[in-house]
Design an enzyme around this catalytic site. Structure first.
Site, PDB file in Angstrom:
ATOM      1  N   LEU A  13       0.853  -1.187   0.000  1.00 14.90           N
ATOM      2  CA  LEU A  13       0.000   0.000   0.000  1.00 14.90           C
ATOM      3  C   LEU A  13       0.886   1.232   0.000  1.00 14.90           C
ATOM      4  O   LEU A  13       1.660   1.443   0.949  1.00 14.90           O
ATOM      5  CB  LEU A  13      -0.903   0.032   1.235  1.00 14.90           C
ATOM      6  N   ALA A  14       0.775   2.039  -1.034  1.00 13.60           N
ATOM      7  CA  ALA A  14       1.614   3.233  -1.150  1.00 13.60           C
ATOM      8  C   ALA A  14       1.418   4.149   0.045  1.00 13.60           C
ATOM      9  O   ALA A  14       0.296   4.487   0.413  1.00 13.60           O
ATOM     10  CB  ALA A  14       1.282   3.982  -2.440  1.00 13.60           C
ATOM     11  N   GLN A  66       8.019  -5.164  -4.978  1.00 14.22           N
ATOM     12  CA  GLN A  66       7.111  -5.015  -6.114  1.00 14.22           C
ATOM     13  C   GLN A  66       7.555  -3.864  -7.009  1.00 14.22           C
ATOM     14  O   GLN A  66       7.780  -2.759  -6.527  1.00 14.22           O
ATOM     15  CB  GLN A  66       5.680  -4.767  -5.654  1.00 14.22           C
ATOM     16  N   CYS A  97      -2.172  -1.645 -10.483  1.00 22.83           N
ATOM     17  CA  CYS A  97      -2.334  -0.280  -9.982  1.00 22.83           C
ATOM     18  C   CYS A  97      -3.268   0.510 -10.892  1.00 22.83           C
ATOM     19  O   CYS A  97      -3.017   0.625 -12.091  1.00 22.83           O
ATOM     20  CB  CYS A  97      -0.989   0.424  -9.888  1.00 22.83           C
ATOM     21  N   HIS A 165      -6.402  -9.620  -7.430  1.00 25.37           N
ATOM     22  CA  HIS A 165      -7.301  -8.670  -6.763  1.00 25.37           C
ATOM     23  C   HIS A 165      -8.652  -8.761  -7.459  1.00 25.37           C
ATOM     24  O   HIS A 165      -8.722  -8.624  -8.682  1.00 25.37           O
ATOM     25  CB  HIS A 165      -6.725  -7.256  -6.867  1.00 25.37           C
ATOM     26  N   GLY A 198      -8.485  -8.648  -1.685  1.00 26.42           N
ATOM     27  CA  GLY A 198      -9.607  -7.728  -1.825  1.00 26.42           C
ATOM     28  C   GLY A 198     -10.670  -7.901  -0.760  1.00 26.42           C
ATOM     29  O   GLY A 198     -11.273  -8.970  -0.646  1.00 26.42           O
ATOM     30  N   GLU A 199     -10.873  -6.864   0.082  1.00 28.18           N
ATOM     31  CA  GLU A 199     -11.941  -6.827   1.083  1.00 28.18           C
ATOM     32  C   GLU A 199     -11.849  -7.945   2.119  1.00 28.18           C
ATOM     33  O   GLU A 199     -12.874  -8.391   2.644  1.00 28.18           O
ATOM     34  CB  GLU A 199     -13.315  -6.857   0.411  1.00 28.18           C
TER      35      GLU A 199
END
Length: 328
Positions: A13-14, A66, A97, A165, A198-199
């Protein structure tokens, strides 16, 4: 040797999953940590500064870096640079992304518009990397879902595993758009191990996703920001919190930020404190106070004071990290 069974990964996560945070999460039993996304172009042309993003803590093993990019020669040079760095176990290709400044140049999720190039870039990394493993992370498509086409393309990819994702680039991070059926379909049609993403924000959700998709593991991002112990809970199949005092956890993270970034780490840590204080009495006032401070000693004292009066550690945090489309 990575065992691809119920594997737990921290998502890149950026702005969040830097070395200090990954060190904290590693203490809660995550199997693989991943660097923030690093531009292959930045790695090649801004080498010294960008390489700092690839640094790892001693605890991180296996550790994945990554990278993003779509220019073959630049990717090759980036991989050669990473080959000189000790301790990297996996080089991962970002194919998800959704940020316009990334995707519009054919990088990140932009690669999903040209699956032949995606395969070519992934295999180029595999052929040139000296790391034990390579991987890639994909979404379900660019503007529409193409799980069949992605599964077929992955059959030609020589990477060791894939993270999927469950949304397209166009879906962004909309909860209602998550599609575990599509992840399951890809899993059934590819030979390599697959990690679902995802989630996933609870023990039950992790178990449900693993059962529904048949995935070899799960990758968790936003939920780990507020509850870094989620990996411990999943591993131990419990809602209990590990025996930690939240004050000590926050101070450990803060000290790691100062150690890694110097004094500017105090300002960078504000967003983390916003996450850690959510749900506590007086959180809003505390955040306003912290936002006005930059002195390390003062911030340390206020952290100690605030969390000394808020010792309760709860796992029922709302998901408060809203991604800015700079992650996959």
């Amino acid at each position: 040797m990575i065992e691809f069974k119920n594997l737990l990964m921290l998502a890149p996560l950026a702005g969040y999953t830097d070395l200090p945070f990954r060190s904290v999460v590693k203490g809660f039993g995550v199997d693989i940590t991943v660097s923030e996304m690093i531009s292959s172009h930045a790695l090649v042309y801004s080498n010294k500064r960008t390489l700092k993003m690839a640094e790892k803590s001693p605890q991180e093993q296996p550790y994945s870096v990554q990278i993003s990019g779509s220019k073959e020669e630049v990717i090759k040079q980036a991989v050669e640079i990473l080959n000189t760095q000790k301790g990297i176990d996996i080089i991962d290709l970002n194919c998800g992304c959704p940020a316009p400044k990334v995707a519009n140049h054919g990088n990140g999720s932009g690669l999903l518009k040209d699956l032949n190039l995606l395969v070519k870039i992934a295999n180029l990394i595999k052929e040139n990397a000296k790391t034990p493993y390579t991987s890639l992370k994909v979404r379900l498509g660019f503007d529409k879902k193409i799980p069949n086409e992605i599964a077929q393309a992955l059959k030609d990819v020589k990477s060791d595993f894939v993270v999927v994702h469950g949304r397209t680039r166009a879906d962004g991070y909309k909860k209602e758009k998550i599609d575990y059926d599509a992840i399951a379909h890809i899993k059934q049609n590819v030979p390599m191990p697959l990690i679902a993403n995802g989630e996933i924000d609870s023990v039950e959700k992790a178990q449900k996703v693993l059962e529904h998709t048949g995935a070899n593991g799960v990758m968790i991002g936003r939920a780990a920001i507020t509850s870094p112990w989620i990996f411990w809970q999943i591993r131990n199949n419990t809602h209990e919190i590990p025996p930690i005092v939240k004050k000590e956890l926050v101070l450990e993270h803060f000290n790691k930020m100062i150690e890694f970034y110097g004094e500017r780490g105090a300002i960078m840590f504000r967003k983390n404190l916003h996450a850690y204080t959510k749900g506590h009495e007086g959180a809003s006032e505390f955040r306003n106070l912290i936002n006005s401070l930059s002195d390390v000693k003062q911030i340390t004292q206020h952290i100690e004071n605030f969390f000394s009066h808020n010792q309760m550690v709860t796992h029922n945090f709302p998901q408060l990290v809203h991604l800015n489309k700079r992650t996959s």
